[in-house]
Design an enzyme around this catalytic site. Structure first.
Site, PDB file in Angstrom:
ATOM      1  N   ASP A 170       0.835  -1.206   0.000  1.00 48.00           N
ATOM      2  CA  ASP A 170       0.000   0.000   0.000  1.00 48.00           C
ATOM      3  C   ASP A 170       0.872   1.259   0.000  1.00 48.00           C
ATOM      4  O   ASP A 170       2.058   1.215   0.334  1.00 48.00           O
ATOM      5  CB  ASP A 170      -0.892  -0.043   1.257  1.00 48.00           C
ATOM      6  N   ASP A 186     -10.848   2.060  -3.142  1.00 47.61           N
ATOM      7  CA  ASP A 186     -11.398   1.809  -1.807  1.00 47.61           C
ATOM      8  C   ASP A 186     -12.915   1.843  -1.828  1.00 47.61           C
ATOM      9  O   ASP A 186     -13.554   1.508  -0.832  1.00 47.61           O
ATOM     10  CB  ASP A 186     -10.879   2.857  -0.818  1.00 47.61           C
TER      11      ASP A 186
HETATM   12  C1  DGJ Z   1      -5.832   1.998   1.918  1.00 44.70           C
HETATM   13  C2  DGJ Z   1      -6.220   0.777   1.135  1.00 44.70           C
HETATM   14  O1  DGJ Z   1      -6.728   1.143  -0.103  1.00 44.70           O
HETATM   15  C3  DGJ Z   1      -7.224  -0.025   1.943  1.00 44.70           C
HETATM   16  O2  DGJ Z   1      -7.651  -1.130   1.208  1.00 44.70           O
HETATM   17  C4  DGJ Z   1      -6.596  -0.436   3.241  1.00 44.70           C
HETATM   18  O3  DGJ Z   1      -5.553  -1.334   2.995  1.00 44.70           O
HETATM   19  C5  DGJ Z   1      -6.098   0.778   3.985  1.00 44.70           C
HETATM   20  N1  DGJ Z   1      -5.256   1.607   3.170  1.00 44.70           N
HETATM   21  C6  DGJ Z   1      -5.351   0.380   5.218  1.00 44.70           C
HETATM   22  O4  DGJ Z   1      -4.803   1.469   5.847  1.00 44.70           O
END
Ligand code: DGJ
Length: 728
Positions: free
Chosen positions: A466, A536
């Protein structure tokens, strides 16, 4: 297909299956003579360009234009020489032709496995006065109608110089009447298709955020007016790069259009000492005379098979469950194992532990950089959790965010200068975190070693990488003042260095990239990690647009898509389980909810979805995508996936809102073999299938020309899908 050189006429003909790209050397300048439908090579091609000796340089279509000698359009490069002057004039010196494609030392790119898959042309140019040398590198891929382009710029003089602009490519289209199509968005609404006519002046998309960005994807297509999904000429440009970029279409007073793309020149200055080189990232250029649909399929095949790498490139990706939306930071080993137990009963294949497992990270305001498991939450550590998960028959996957550092972390206390910053100035925090200075080798080594320690001791088969913030105060404590404007680019190079090392060290790990969803969904990342968390936003309705738009360039195998809970966490919408499932099954499938909280009926639905997806995995992830109805144009969306030999297909249809007294909905299929007959196969567990057609055998021509009527129920969030199998 080949690259044909006609030395006496100074012509280079990159002749693909369906397209031709012509360069002609005129007055020692590399002139862009043509790009479009394939031309024969057995007749004189010299007249195809509107360039001739009597025309000023401002009217000549060029391959790598300069500024300062009479062309007032946007140049492909600019250099400030040691004597302070900025005039350079690149003249053609020689060419090299070779089979295959060279591998870059530091940048990702499309590759070949056999030399006969591509041919490469290099044009060597030089500014005699300063010794500046530029090599334009073109690779023609025999597999489809794609050309990659990049430039290598070398200081062949004795003084240092500063590159103020160093784009990857530039091309001049002779006439206007084109639209620019590109992807815009923000966090949680990526992949919006935007289309606007190119008019006098400049149409520009770019990122200045240090990453390719949610706001603009590093992709643009120029579509001839009237070209649509299925027909018309389209020219695609996709930059294999994960940092600041620019793409610019400029129409001049003759209505010709210059399109250029590369690393963003904004806040960029790159010093080249004597004999030093700068290699630009590459642009993958695709030609289609069958609209945006065919352009996408060319990108999909190339990126799936010759950009993505590693053992997962050609294999079916595991169906996963991720605990993020199920627990966020609030979990215990017991809770995670409970979710995994349920997953195992439902035949899900991989359990992914997301954020919150390390340091003392109970919220997003601490611990990034301290990659040690939190024994308060995981008393037995990661190994104990992983082995419990494995005992349930599931693989174990882990989330990391290795480019970041929290001010509240042991790492920051030990190394406050390891983040990007400008000494003495405020450090802007985003999500309470700063960005590690990946331009520094010691920082990269620290991160590599921290990850290596975990990946080599815990039985991990999947990693979600990430990256949750933009770059600010882009400066490095380790960099001399005159090179500070190189940091944004050097950060990306540092990232690629770590990714190359870590993915090479752990070939058995499937890596998925993520940047608050799709903030860095780009070809550069796909080179290291064959799939990306698309957004997300997991709402079924929003996802129709996000996945449809993303598929303009990126293959379905790369598009992570999960079924999540309702009310949806991002938009609060309630959609049926089947609708969310059907949308997610159109991508790289998984779940992101608390499986222990599902009703028995929902668990049955999951079981069926898993069985159904496993059966068509191959078709969805490796098949050819045909987009049938666009969510950007109305209430309905439809797409289908067709096997390479066209004997199998699966068709998905979605309608967001019910409409009173609706007309009969017809979906015109695409990509089938008109000569073949197909049986419409009902799918177990898909409630609203096309009852009237079940088990009927219909001609491919009829399915495409007459279409099928979708039997809808009168309700919001209707979805259905069916399979087609060729008979006989
Ligand atoms: C952003 C990601 O897009 C989410 O899926 C998740 O992993 C969060 N970060 C965790 O902080």
């Amino acid at each position: 297909m080949a690259i044909i050189v006609n030395q006496s006429q100074g012509l280079f003909h990159l002749q693909g299956k369906k397209m031709s790209y012509l360069i002609q050397i005129i007055n020692d300048f590399p002139i862009h003579a043509y790009w479009g439908k394939r031309l024969r090579d057995d007749a004189d091609l010299t007249e195809v360009s509107d360039s001739d000796n009597g025309v000023g340089i401002d009217r000549l279509p060029q391959e790598y234009p300069q500024y300062g000698t009479g062309d007032f359009r946007y140049p492909a490069y600019q250099a400030k020489l040691g004597d302070g002057t900025r005039i350079t004039e690149l003249k053609y010196k020689s060419y090299t032709l070779s089979a295959g494609k060279k591998k870059s030392g530091s940048l990702p790119g499309v590759y070949v496995e056999q030399e006969n898959e591509a041919d490469t042309l290099e044009l060597h140019l030089e500014d005699e006065y300063s010794g500046l040398q530029v090599t334009l590198v073109y690779t023609l891929f025999n597999q489809g109608d794609a050309i990659t382009r990049y430039a290598v710029i070398k200081n062949g003089g004795s003084d240092s110089l500063v590159l103020q602009r160093a784009l990857s490519m530039s091309i001049d289209f002779p006439s206007g009447n084109m639209d620019m199509v590109y992807l815009t968005g923000s966090w949680s609404r990526e992949g919006n298709i935007t289309r606007r006519p190119i008019d006098k002046g400049a149409t520009v998309i770019e990122s200045r955020r240090g990453m390719s960005s949610h706001q603009f994807n590093p992709f643009a297509a120029l579509a001839k007016s009237g070209a649509d999904e299925r027909q018309g000429e389209v020219f695609g440009f996709s930059l294999v790069y994960s940092g600041n970029f620019e793409a610019r279409a400029e129409m001049d007073h003759f209505n010709s259009i210059r399109f250029s793309m590369g690393v963003n020149s904004f806040d960029f200055a790159y010093v080249l000492d004597q004999a030093e080189e700068f290699e630009t990232p590459e642009v993958v250029m695709v030609y289609s005379d069958q609209g945006l649909g065919e352009m996408s399929r060319i990108y999909h095949r190339l990126y799936r098979t010759r950009l993505c790498r590693g053992q997962y490139r050609d294999t079916e990706r595991p169906i996963l469950v991720n605990n993020w939306e199920a627990t966020y930071f609030n979990f215990t080993t017991e809770k995670l194992v409970d979710i995994a137990k349920e997953a195992s009963k439902l035949d899900i294949e991989l359990f992914v532990l997301d954020d919150g497992w390390f340091g003392h990270r109970d919220s997003d305001n601490s611990s990034l950089g301290d990659w040690i498991e939190d024994r308060r939450k995981l008393p037995g550590g990661l190994n104990d959790l992983a082995s419990q998960i494995q005992d349930l028959g599931l693989q174990f996957g882990l989330w990391v965010e290795p480019e970041m550092i929290s001010p509240d972390s042991d790492l920051y206390h030990a190394h406050p200068d390891w983040c990007l910053h400008v000494p003495g100035r405020r450090r802007t925090e985003v999500r309470w975190q700063l960005v590690l200075d990946y331009t520094r080798e010691e920082v990269r080594n620290y991160i590599y070693n921290s990850l290596h320690a975990i990946f080599s001791t815990v039985p991990i088969t999947y990693v979600k990488w990430d990256m949750n913030r933009v770059l600010t105060e882009i400066g490095s404590a380790d960099c001399p003042p005159h090179r500070q404007a190189e940091i944004a680019h050097r950060y990306v190079l540092g990232l690629y260095d770590v990714l190359e090392r870590i993915t090479t060290a752990f070939p058995h790990i499937l890596f998925e990239s993520c940047s608050s969803g799709g903030g860095r969904f780009d070809p550069g990342m796909l080179y290291y990690m064959p799939q990306t968390w698309t957004s997300d936003d997991t709402d079924g309705v929003e996802r129709l647009k996000i996945q449809y738009g993303t598929s303009l360039v990126y293959p379905i195998s790369a598009i992570g898509a999960h079924v999540s809970d309702v009310p949806n966490h991002q938009v609060g919408r309630l959609t049926p389980f089947s609708f969310r499932g059907d949308v997610a099954m159109s991508g790289n499938f998984g779940y992101e909810l608390d499986l222990t909280k599902l009703t028995e009926q929902e668990k049955e639905a999951v079981k069926l979805q898993v069985v159904n997806y496993k059966e068509m995995h191959q078709l969805v992830q490796q098949g050819d995508l045909y987009r049938l109805k666009s969510p950007f144009e109305g209430n309905e969306t439809a797409w289908m996936f067709v096997s390479e030999d066209k004997t199998e297909a699966v068709v998905f249809y979605f309608r967001v809102l019910a409409e009173p007294f609706p007309r009969r909905r017809r979906v015109y299929l695409d990509g089938l073999n008109p000569e073949l007959n197909y049986k419409l196969v009902p799918v177990d567990g898909v409630e609203n299938r096309l009852a009237a057609y079940n088990d009927k055998v219909l001609g491919g021509d009829r399915l495409m020309q007459v279409g099928v009527v979708v039997a809808e129920e009168q309700k919001d969030f209707f979805s259905t899908w069916f399979r087609l199998k060729a008979e006989g």
